[in-house]
Write an enzyme that holds these catalytic residues in place. Sequence first.
Site, mmCIF file in Angstrom:
data_model
loop_
_atom_site.group_PDB
_atom_site.id
_atom_site.type_symbol
_atom_site.label_atom_id
_atom_site.label_comp_id
_atom_site.label_asym_id
_atom_site.label_seq_id
_atom_site.Cartn_x
_atom_site.Cartn_y
_atom_site.Cartn_z
ATOM 1 N N GLU A 74 0.820 -1.198 0.000
ATOM 2 C CA GLU A 74 0.000 0.000 0.000
ATOM 3 C C GLU A 74 0.872 1.275 0.000
ATOM 4 O O GLU A 74 0.573 2.237 -0.680
ATOM 5 C CB GLU A 74 -0.896 -0.017 1.247
ATOM 6 C CG GLU A 74 -2.113 0.883 1.182
ATOM 7 C CD GLU A 74 -3.166 0.407 0.189
ATOM 8 O OE1 GLU A 74 -3.100 -0.762 -0.245
ATOM 9 O OE2 GLU A 74 -4.034 1.233 -0.162
ATOM 10 N N ASP A 75 1.946 1.263 0.753
ATOM 11 C CA ASP A 75 2.669 2.509 1.009
ATOM 12 C C ASP A 75 4.067 2.616 0.415
ATOM 13 O O ASP A 75 4.716 3.648 0.552
ATOM 14 C CB ASP A 75 2.789 2.734 2.526
ATOM 15 C CG ASP A 75 1.422 2.916 3.167
ATOM 16 O OD1 ASP A 75 0.505 3.347 2.451
ATOM 17 O OD2 ASP A 75 1.277 2.612 4.357
#
Length: 582
Positions: A77-78
């Site tokens: 996600e990051d």
Amino acid sequence: MDVKLLLNKAQEDKSLLKSDVELIEKAYNFAKKAHESQKRKSGEQYFSHSYETALKIASWQLDSQTIAAALLHDVIEDTGATLEEIKKEFGEEVAFLVDGVTKLGRLKYHEENNGENISATASQKQLAAENLRKMILALSRDLRVILIKLADRLHNMKTLSYVAAAKQKEIALETSEIYAPLAYRLGMINLAGELEDLAFPYLHLNEYKWLIENIKEKYEERQRYSEKVKIIIEKALRENKIEPIKIDFRAKRYSSLYKKLLHYDMNLEQIYDLVALRIIVKTIEDCYAALGVIHNIWPPLPGRIKDYIAMPKPNGYRSLHTTVFCLDNKPTEFQIRTEEMHREAENGIAAHWVYAEQKGKKSKKPSFADKKELVWVEQLRSWQKNFPNPEEFLQSLKIDFLKDRIFAVTPKGEVIDLPAGATPVDFAYAIHTTVGDSCVGAKVNNKIVPLDYKLQSGDLAEILLQKNKKPSASWLDFVKTSIAKKRIKSAAKKTSFGIIKKPPRYTELKIIVDDRMGLLKDISSIISEKHINIHSTHSEPQSPKHHRIKIRCETDSKETMERLILKLKKIKEIKEISYKLI
Ligand code: MN
């Protein structure tokens, strides 16, 4: 943030294989590097969050794959890392877990306020919460995904003070309405309470302050009192040949104390279990014997003896509870359990996990599937005990395990609940009829798919639209939901015969109900059974006990309405019902 500390935590109850240690070390290094340039809102390194999440997972004694996945849970996600990379570096199992957690991260409970949601009623919100909980369960074919998510949420709650004020409340609400009940349901009572307590000051600041101010003295006094009781009980148990493993007291959590106080006009004197004494003994026989010893010294309060050993709570909780007129005639609560019960109450489903793993030690490591099954079987068993009526049990299974439902997510994070086999067209119609009508294509997880694609739980679906497009009759070959079928049929009629439909006439139903979760859904499904379109619903509290629901139906037939009302009156929570044509 030392990998040694993490490994020690993971080996508290068992020893790790060399390959397990290597896997954890590798995930540690990978995640640390991937998050290198990122900072948390607190100013700390981002990796501290991944590390704390993994530390919690390790403290629950979960396996090395889950610890590795916890370390890696935010890299997709990051950071620039991809699922393929994780698969290549760490194997299918870790990749599967990371992917599951990433998918759960897409879910959102409360929409950004774009006007529409401000007016959401209490029962709509309840429905959203219910849906989301189901979604999480359905999505996580493997419970370890939920456990990582819970550990992730716990750390996020602990660092919530660094987040912007507006966001704090939203996250706290979601924690209290979704994650804490989920943890509770999985038997992780301690975690559920911790999450509730962390959310509490953000949701009820004034009440929290009041509690802190008013309880301190009371609590200290109770603790001194419990100390005296402990000495007496310890001696009495030994005289009766019961060797207590541990006697301690636990203070009632702020959040649950607050809930209880609401029932007692905020009168602290009325709370008997402000501090409860907890007695841990060796065997189940000792539990009952200890209960006898206590009742022999102090008389029990009638109706306060609870045998959760013979009848565990639905989440598997086992213990004996009793409240007695104790020293100075003060009502005092005792909880009696074995060590195993205690561990289960602390760690819930995670405790079953370890147990399963230890049991399978002889035949090497138990397989992945075995473990998963055992946990579910245990859960089912304890659930079943609480549903003496098999029909009720089946009903709860359906709701709880949702074999025939799937949940797909809109780009805004809204959860759409559909029957298994549903397609993007069903999804579009479930969002809104106009979205369905003008649907020309769909993207699922960022890839274009055909309109008859079968959606899976957790799919992120996006509908491509064209203005003034008419639905196509060929969709009838694959759509699953009745709303889609109906709409396509009626649109097909309109185009082929050129009939312009009269604007619909409406009837408004007014219903006074004793509200419960899922009631509005039950009412609306009865209305749909009668083939009446619902135009809009509105619900508001009328008194502390009752809700007023107004439903606008697209019909002007008195006969249809009369028949509908007859059917609706069978719902026991409906107290009053009337209708008028408008
Ligand atoms: Mn996270």
